[in-house]
Design a protein around this motif. Sequence first.
Motif, PDB file in Angstrom:
ATOM      1  N   LYS A   1      43.410  42.957  65.882  1.00  0.00           N
ATOM      2  CA  LYS A   1      44.651  43.519  66.780  1.00  0.00           C
ATOM      3  C   LYS A   1      45.632  42.083  66.132  1.00  0.00           C
ATOM      4  N   PRO A   2      46.241  42.326  65.089  1.00  0.00           N
ATOM      5  CA  PRO A   2      47.076  41.278  64.422  1.00  0.00           C
ATOM      6  C   PRO A   2      48.118  41.002  65.275  1.00  0.00           C
ATOM      7  N   GLU A   3      48.960  42.018  66.042  1.00  0.00           N
ATOM      8  CA  GLU A   3      50.238  41.798  66.672  1.00  0.00           C
ATOM      9  C   GLU A   3      49.822  40.883  67.976  1.00  0.00           C
ATOM     10  N   ARG A   4      48.609  40.814  68.293  1.00  0.00           N
ATOM     11  CA  ARG A   4      48.435  39.879  69.639  1.00  0.00           C
ATOM     12  C   ARG A   4      48.065  38.251  69.322  1.00  0.00           C
ATOM     13  N   ARG A   5      48.233  37.997  67.810  1.00  0.00           N
ATOM     14  CA  ARG A   5      47.870  36.590  67.566  1.00  0.00           C
ATOM     15  C   ARG A   5      48.584  35.724  68.196  1.00  0.00           C
ATOM     16  N   LEU A   6      47.851  34.539  68.614  1.00  0.00           N
ATOM     17  CA  LEU A   6      48.655  33.486  69.169  1.00  0.00           C
ATOM     18  C   LEU A   6      48.245  32.182  68.483  1.00  0.00           C
ATOM     19  N   ARG A   7      47.077  32.063  67.816  1.00  0.00           N
ATOM     20  CA  ARG A   7      46.568  31.200  67.158  1.00  0.00           C
ATOM     21  C   ARG A   7      45.959  31.809  65.787  1.00  0.00           C
ATOM     22  N   PRO A   8      46.290  30.902  64.609  1.00  0.00           N
ATOM     23  CA  PRO A   8      45.783  31.313  63.275  1.00  0.00           C
ATOM     24  C   PRO A   8      44.470  31.307  63.117  1.00  0.00           C
TER      25      PRO A   8
ATOM     26  N   PHE B   1      38.345  47.171  60.947  1.00  0.00           N
ATOM     27  CA  PHE B   1      39.687  48.210  61.242  1.00  0.00           C
ATOM     28  C   PHE B   1      40.761  47.147  61.886  1.00  0.00           C
ATOM     29  N   GLU B   2      42.048  47.388  61.374  1.00  0.00           N
ATOM     30  CA  GLU B   2      43.032  46.998  62.157  1.00  0.00           C
ATOM     31  C   GLU B   2      43.547  47.984  63.025  1.00  0.00           C
ATOM     32  N   ILE B   3      43.773  47.433  64.195  1.00  0.00           N
ATOM     33  CA  ILE B   3      44.175  48.557  65.450  1.00  0.00           C
ATOM     34  C   ILE B   3      45.290  47.995  66.008  1.00  0.00           C
ATOM     35  N   PRO B   4      46.236  49.009  66.790  1.00  0.00           N
ATOM     36  CA  PRO B   4      47.313  48.575  67.273  1.00  0.00           C
ATOM     37  C   PRO B   4      47.151  48.084  68.640  1.00  0.00           C
ATOM     38  N   ASP B   5      47.891  47.396  69.456  1.00  0.00           N
ATOM     39  CA  ASP B   5      47.736  46.797  70.599  1.00  0.00           C
ATOM     40  C   ASP B   5      47.388  47.754  71.821  1.00  0.00           C
ATOM     41  N   GLU B   6      46.373  48.630  71.764  1.00  0.00           N
ATOM     42  CA  GLU B   6      45.855  49.117  73.012  1.00  0.00           C
ATOM     43  C   GLU B   6      44.630  48.596  73.495  1.00  0.00           C
ATOM     44  N   PHE B   7      44.238  48.973  74.816  1.00  0.00           N
ATOM     45  CA  PHE B   7      42.904  48.521  75.487  1.00  0.00           C
ATOM     46  C   PHE B   7      41.760  49.402  74.856  1.00  0.00           C
ATOM     47  N   VAL B   8      40.713  48.803  74.177  1.00  0.00           N
ATOM     48  CA  VAL B   8      39.772  49.597  73.629  1.00  0.00           C
ATOM     49  C   VAL B   8      38.402  49.172  74.193  1.00  0.00           C
ATOM     50  N   VAL B   9      37.610  50.245  74.351  1.00  0.00           N
ATOM     51  CA  VAL B   9      36.187  49.963  74.885  1.00  0.00           C
ATOM     52  C   VAL B   9      35.345  50.747  73.881  1.00  0.00           C
ATOM     53  N   GLY B  10      34.006  50.362  73.931  1.00  0.00           N
ATOM     54  CA  GLY B  10      32.767  51.217  73.473  1.00  0.00           C
ATOM     55  C   GLY B  10      32.480  50.184  72.225  1.00  0.00           C
ATOM     56  N   TYR B  11      31.194  50.679  71.582  1.00  0.00           N
ATOM     57  CA  TYR B  11      30.381  49.857  70.429  1.00  0.00           C
ATOM     58  C   TYR B  11      30.579  48.413  70.925  1.00  0.00           C
ATOM     59  N   GLY B  12      30.256  48.120  72.106  1.00  0.00           N
ATOM     60  CA  GLY B  12      30.424  46.513  72.401  1.00  0.00           C
ATOM     61  C   GLY B  12      31.221  46.136  73.344  1.00  0.00           C
ATOM     62  N   LEU B  13      32.238  46.866  73.289  1.00  0.00           N
ATOM     63  CA  LEU B  13      33.539  46.317  73.851  1.00  0.00           C
ATOM     64  C   LEU B  13      33.519  46.830  75.518  1.00  0.00           C
ATOM     65  N   ASP B  14      33.926  46.141  76.303  1.00  0.00           N
ATOM     66  CA  ASP B  14      33.818  46.525  77.772  1.00  0.00           C
ATOM     67  C   ASP B  14      35.276  46.603  78.611  1.00  0.00           C
TER      68      ASP B  14
ATOM     69  N   VAL C   1      30.363  36.746  63.591  1.00  0.00           N
ATOM     70  CA  VAL C   1      30.245  38.164  63.656  1.00  0.00           C
ATOM     71  C   VAL C   1      31.092  38.339  65.036  1.00  0.00           C
ATOM     72  N   GLU C   2      32.098  38.874  65.051  1.00  0.00           N
ATOM     73  CA  GLU C   2      32.855  39.211  66.192  1.00  0.00           C
ATOM     74  C   GLU C   2      33.124  40.717  66.371  1.00  0.00           C
ATOM     75  N   ASP C   3      33.265  41.241  67.470  1.00  0.00           N
ATOM     76  CA  ASP C   3      33.711  42.395  67.866  1.00  0.00           C
ATOM     77  C   ASP C   3      35.228  42.613  67.510  1.00  0.00           C
ATOM     78  N   ILE C   4      36.049  41.856  68.303  1.00  0.00           N
ATOM     79  CA  ILE C   4      37.434  41.997  68.030  1.00  0.00           C
ATOM     80  C   ILE C   4      38.014  40.576  68.050  1.00  0.00           C
ATOM     81  N   VAL C   5      39.153  40.603  67.294  1.00  0.00           N
ATOM     82  CA  VAL C   5      39.973  39.343  67.037  1.00  0.00           C
ATOM     83  C   VAL C   5      41.393  39.747  67.787  1.00  0.00           C
ATOM     84  N   ASP C   6      41.734  38.925  68.720  1.00  0.00           N
ATOM     85  CA  ASP C   6      42.901  39.395  69.945  1.00  0.00           C
ATOM     86  C   ASP C   6      43.703  38.292  69.640  1.00  0.00           C
TER      87      ASP C   6
END
Length: 179
Positions: free
Chosen positions: A130-137, A145-158, A97-102
Amino acid sequence: MSETNLRVLISAEQIQTRIKELGEKITHDYPTGNLHIIGILKGAVFFMTDLVRAMNREVFMDFMGISTYGKGKTSSGEVRVTKDLDISLEGSDVLIVEDIVDSGVTLNYLMHVLDQRKPRSIRIAALLDKPERRLRPVHVSYVGFEIPDEFVVGYGLDYAEKYRNLKDICVLEEPVKPA
Ligand code: PRP
């Protein structure tokens, strides 16, 4: 950071509605067997605790700490385990379980590490992708949720360890400087 603006991207209500759906899907997909839920410290803690409570089955919970160097800038970012699991995974179904895949560097590494521990299966649940940011499969079986390449915080993200306890997921925006 008092000069920084926060714009709500995903509200607390939207988060909880989606987690309920994911919890029901996961419960359906794992009707029997030991299910090990592995939360990746620290950002995934909020998502993990809400997700397991949205599931109607028995689970084992464990945590891993991962440190990355050069993450997001290069596909050769170095990754290492800073806190390992307490429980053996052999023969069990595992859900990371992860908060975000970058960039995908963290989860790509983790899948290789955990695969060597002979689980019956391994899948990933990530609240944000954030599929746009993927470097490794990385294959994410359960995406909030799929999200755009913006810097997000909250609900665990810092940002510099701040904002983790916001109920909403927000975009951190720089203020427009007066001319
Ligand atoms: C974040 C997130 C993932 C990782 C994703 O963790 O929780 O673990 O980055 O990025 P990647 O796909 O580019 O590898 P972070 O290192 O910010 O630690 P934290 O959860 O303790 O905030």
